[in-house]
Design an enzyme around this catalytic site. Structure first.
Site, short mmCIF file in Angstrom:
data_model
loop_
_atom_site.label_atom_id
_atom_site.label_comp_id
_atom_site.label_asym_id
_atom_site.label_seq_id
_atom_site.Cartn_x
_atom_site.Cartn_y
_atom_site.Cartn_z
N ASP A 1 0.89 -1.17 0.00
CA ASP A 1 0.00 0.00 0.00
C ASP A 1 0.92 1.21 0.00
OD1 ASP A 1 -1.67 2.13 0.54
OD2 ASP A 1 -2.49 1.33 2.41
N GLU B 1 -7.13 0.43 -4.62
CA GLU B 1 -7.17 0.34 -3.15
C GLU B 1 -8.50 -0.22 -2.62
OE1 GLU B 1 -6.00 4.30 -2.05
OE2 GLU B 1 -3.97 3.97 -2.81
N LYS C 1 2.77 11.20 -3.19
CA LYS C 1 1.74 10.58 -4.02
C LYS C 1 0.89 11.61 -4.77
CE LYS C 1 -1.81 6.98 -3.45
NZ LYS C 1 -2.34 6.05 -2.43
N ASP D 1 -12.94 5.44 2.47
CA ASP D 1 -11.52 5.50 2.83
C ASP D 1 -11.13 6.91 3.28
OD1 ASP D 1 -8.75 5.58 2.92
OD2 ASP D 1 -8.45 4.55 1.01
P1 ADP Z 1 -3.07 7.35 3.96
O1 ADP Z 1 -3.98 6.37 3.34
O2 ADP Z 1 -3.40 8.78 3.63
O3 ADP Z 1 -1.63 7.05 3.73
P2 ADP Z 1 -3.65 6.25 6.62
O4 ADP Z 1 -4.73 5.34 6.21
O5 ADP Z 1 -2.42 5.63 7.17
O6 ADP Z 1 -3.28 7.32 5.53
O7 ADP Z 1 -4.29 7.24 7.72
C1 ADP Z 1 -3.52 8.18 8.40
C2 ADP Z 1 -4.43 9.00 9.29
O8 ADP Z 1 -5.06 8.15 10.25
C3 ADP Z 1 -3.69 10.06 10.09
O9 ADP Z 1 -4.39 11.29 10.01
C4 ADP Z 1 -3.74 9.52 11.51
O10 ADP Z 1 -3.72 10.57 12.49
C5 ADP Z 1 -5.04 8.77 11.51
N1 ADP Z 1 -5.10 7.78 12.58
C6 ADP Z 1 -4.30 6.70 12.73
N2 ADP Z 1 -4.61 6.04 13.86
C7 ADP Z 1 -5.65 6.73 14.44
C8 ADP Z 1 -6.41 6.56 15.64
N3 ADP Z 1 -6.16 5.57 16.48
N4 ADP Z 1 -7.37 7.47 15.89
C9 ADP Z 1 -7.61 8.48 15.05
N5 ADP Z 1 -6.94 8.69 13.92
C10 ADP Z 1 -5.95 7.82 13.62
MG MG Z 2 -4.61 4.82 2.22
#
Ligand code: ADP
Ligand code: MG
Length: 644
Positions: A20, A182, A82, A204
């Site tokens: 991912d 995705e 990205k 998402d």
């Molecule tokens: P992306 O797909 O954009 O790479 P992710 O799916 O990894 O991102 O999501 C990242 C986001 O998820 C960040 O804003 C992070 O603060 C939030 N996040 C991760 N864990 C938690 C949690 N336990 N509670 C609230 N938000 C969370």
């Molecule tokens: Mg993502």
């Protein structure tokens, strides 16, 4: 120090991995004992922040350590790369997306974004390759030998963005088995393909982006029916909303805060947000280090702060459902993806929005990589399931410009690809020897408001009367999203084909903006379109009337010519104005005035001779232009798109 003795089978085949490659975080997974698992680093972290820092000694750091350096050397630390993938260097949006030192391409260089870091220049593909290399190293440590990789991309990624992702994989030395959408990866992680048929929504919410996808599973094959979202909406917005609240609680003015104060408050906000996912209240040290020493935020307050963000996601979801022609009640499941869907308020909102409990028990920030691992395993021939096929959609409608600058849509947006459609047109002027074909993309009514993709002229058509030539235009979009336009004049067999990339450089933001524009300008566009069409029509009717008066004066009865000419003059006067209804009315009056004469001509031998040739065109016209042209028989456009 103890030495760990590891036992592994040296003859074990290389394992395929799923990656991912996220905007905020990236990770890698593989199938172990028939179950997908994420690979963790030595600190037990599976999520690798998608940040790349270029050091002053030519060293490159990826992940948490890179992120730590972003504050002091923002230009040398590329985050959210990205967003730049597959974008043109001349894209006005790019420069707004980060504090980077952009370099314009030199003469003869490809039109891609370039960042100047230290003494070198890197492209988004190279930066992404660094992230992929770091993930590959993690996989190597765990598996010893890595086979091919499946890399995920957002469903809305266009051909250019997909190609860039593939290039990054190759540059990192990976064998890219396939790119996978995705949302589809998430559906695979939940094993939904086993149901054979169904409709699913994938919600998402990541760090900086929100994507919603409607997937249809048809005989075990996933199809992306529609996509939607907001490329500037995610967990970062929650952090900002909470940071403002923290400034407020600390009785501090955000406007007067220094950049480093803003940063510490944002970091604190993220931590508090994460805490509120499990606790109903969080007490924490004032990040500004002043009085009051302690602050606290309740989950109820946080929920209030994020409500407007959630409502924005709701609107995008409703639109995606509408585009897919699926009602919320018809869904067989809703999947939660992205770290931000851990927030209880998000889960509650999604449940309320779709009227059902969403699937969320697989780690939402790992689910995409896990699904990619499942797919990689299948492609590497180690899985048991049949290969899952994937299809995509056209993000914005494709069409051509017709008379009056109006767009005739040939392939509407969200059509599943590969797709083909055909439309037929005819000439507007007598003795026209060429057709100018202008291919456009967008939802607006006038070509000038859409994105121009290609222009070419079909030449060498022998002189014919208006309405006699028959031009067939075929649009074909292949599985990679490439558009081929084929134009052929039926009577002469003259033809030409051009290939265009319909969506290169069209990122979700542009798509979003173009859709918003189409909605905003809907009414005025429609009015402009009606006027343009009415004028074209008026022009054509005047021409054909004059021609028939000249051709067969013998068929006129006393006073008829004067009446028809008066009606022509009235029509021409109305065409100088801007009221399409008046023009339409004058056309009808002219019709009435020349009806008897037209009937007489029709009965005449010459009319009978050409009737056979025109009939098919006339019939199709009725469908398309709701009868306006039916009375005249030389339509433009002549036929509705067929063979969708
Ligand atoms: P992306 O797909 O954009 O790479 P992710 O799916 O990894 O991102 O999501 C990242 C986001 O998820 C960040 O804003 C992070 O603060 C939030 N996040 C991760 N864990 C938690 C949690 N336990 N509670 C609230 N938000 C969370
Ligand atoms: Mg993502």
């Amino acid at each position: 120090m103890t030495q760990l003795l590891e036992i592994f089978d040296p003859k074990a085949p290389p394992r395929a991995i799923g990656i991912d490659l996220g905007t905020t975080n990236s990770l890698v997974a593989y199938v172990k004992n028939e179950r997908p698992v994420a690979i963790e680093d030595c600190d037990g972290r599976a999520l690798l922040p998608s940040a790349v820092h270029y050091g002053d000694r030519g060293d490159v750091v990826v992940g948490v350590d890179a992120l730590r350096r972003a504050a002091e050397s923002p230009r040398e630390t590329i985050v959210s790369v990205k967003r730049f993938m597959g974008r043109g260097a001349d894209d006005p949006e790019t420069k707004r997306m980060g504090p980077y030192a952009f370099v314009s391409p030199k003469e003869g260089e490809a039109n891609v974004v370039r960042f100047a870091v230290r003494d070198k220049v890197v492209t988004p593909v190279e930066v992404s390759a660094e992230i992929l290399r770091a993930l590959e190293r993690l996989a190597q440590d765990e598996l010893r030998s890595v086979g091919g990789a499946v890399i995920t991309v957002p469903a809305y990624f266009d051909d250019g963005q997909r190609q860039a992702t593939k290039d990054a994989g190759r540059l990192a030395g990976l064998e890219v088995l396939r790119l996978l959408n995705e949302p589809t990866a998430a559906a695979l992680a939940y094993g939904l393909e086993k149901k054979q048929n169904g409709r699913f929504a994938v919600y998402d919410l990541g760090g900086g982006t929100f994507d919603v996808t409607i997937l249809v599973l048809d005989d075990g094959v996933f199809q992306v029916k529609s996509t939607g979202g907001d490329s500037a909406l995610g967990g970062d917005d929650m952090d900002r909303a909470l940071a403002e609240e923290i400034f407020h609680l600390a009785k501090s003015d955000v406007a007067k805060a220094t950049p480093s104060e803003v940063r510490v408050v944002l970091d604190a906000a993220r931590e508090v947000k994460h805490g509120l996912t499990t606790a109903s209240e969080v007490r924490f040290d004032n990040p500004l280090g002043r009085d009051p020493a302690m602050l606290d935020v309740t989950r109820a307050r946080f929920d209030e702060l994020v409500r407007p963000l959630l409502e924005r996601t709701g609107r995008a979801c409703k639109r995606a459902l509408r585009d897919a022609g699926v009602a919320a009640e018809e869904l067989d499941g809703v999947i939660l993806v992205g770290g931000s869907t851990r927030v209880p308020a998000v889960r509650a909102y999604v449940k309320e929005l779709f009227g059902r409990e969403p699937l969320g028990d697989i780690d939402p920030d790992k689910v995409v990589a896990l699904g990619a691992a499942v797919q990689a395993n299948i492609l590497a021939g180690q899985g048991s399931a049949d290969e899952v096929l994937l299809l995509d959609v056209i993000p914005l409608s494709l069409g051509i410009e017709v008379g009056g600058g109006v767009v005739d849509r040939i392939l509407p947006r969200n059509t599943t690809i590969p797709a083909a459609a055909r439309a037929a047109y005819t000439t507007q002027e007598d003795e026209q020897t060429g057709f100018e074909i202008h291919v456009v993309q967008g939802e607006r009514e006038l070509a000038a408001d859409c994105r121009s993709l290609a222009k070419f002229t079909l030449r060498g058509i022998p002189k014919m009367s208006a309405g006699m030539a028959r031009l067939e235009v075929t649009f074909r979009v292949d599985a990679d999203g490439l558009l081929g336009v084929h134009a052929r004049e039926e009577r002469t067999g003259i033809e030409q084909t051009v290939t265009v990339k319909p969506s290169y450089g069209l990122d979700d933001e542009t798509v979003e903006q173009m859709l918003l524009d189409a909605i905003d300008h809907g009414e005025e566009d429609l009015a402009a379109r009606r006027l343009a069409e009415a004028r074209v029509e008026g022009h054509r009717v005047v021409g054909s009337t004059r021609k028939s008066l000249d051709a067969e004066p013998a068929l006129l009865v006393a006073g008829e010519r004067e009446a028809i000419e008066a009606a022509v003059a009235a029509l021409e006067a109305s065409m100088a104005g801007d009221d399409p209804r008046k023009i339409q009315l004058r056309i009808e009056e002219l019709d009435e005035a020349s009806k008897a004469f037209a009937e007489r001509r029709m009965n005449h031998a010459i009319a009978a001779a050409i009737e056979g040739q025109r009939l098919s065109v006339v019939e199709k016209t009725v469908e398309h232009a709701k009868g306006i042209e039916a009375a005249h028989g030389a339509p433009l456009p002549a036929a509705p798109p067929s063979s969708r």
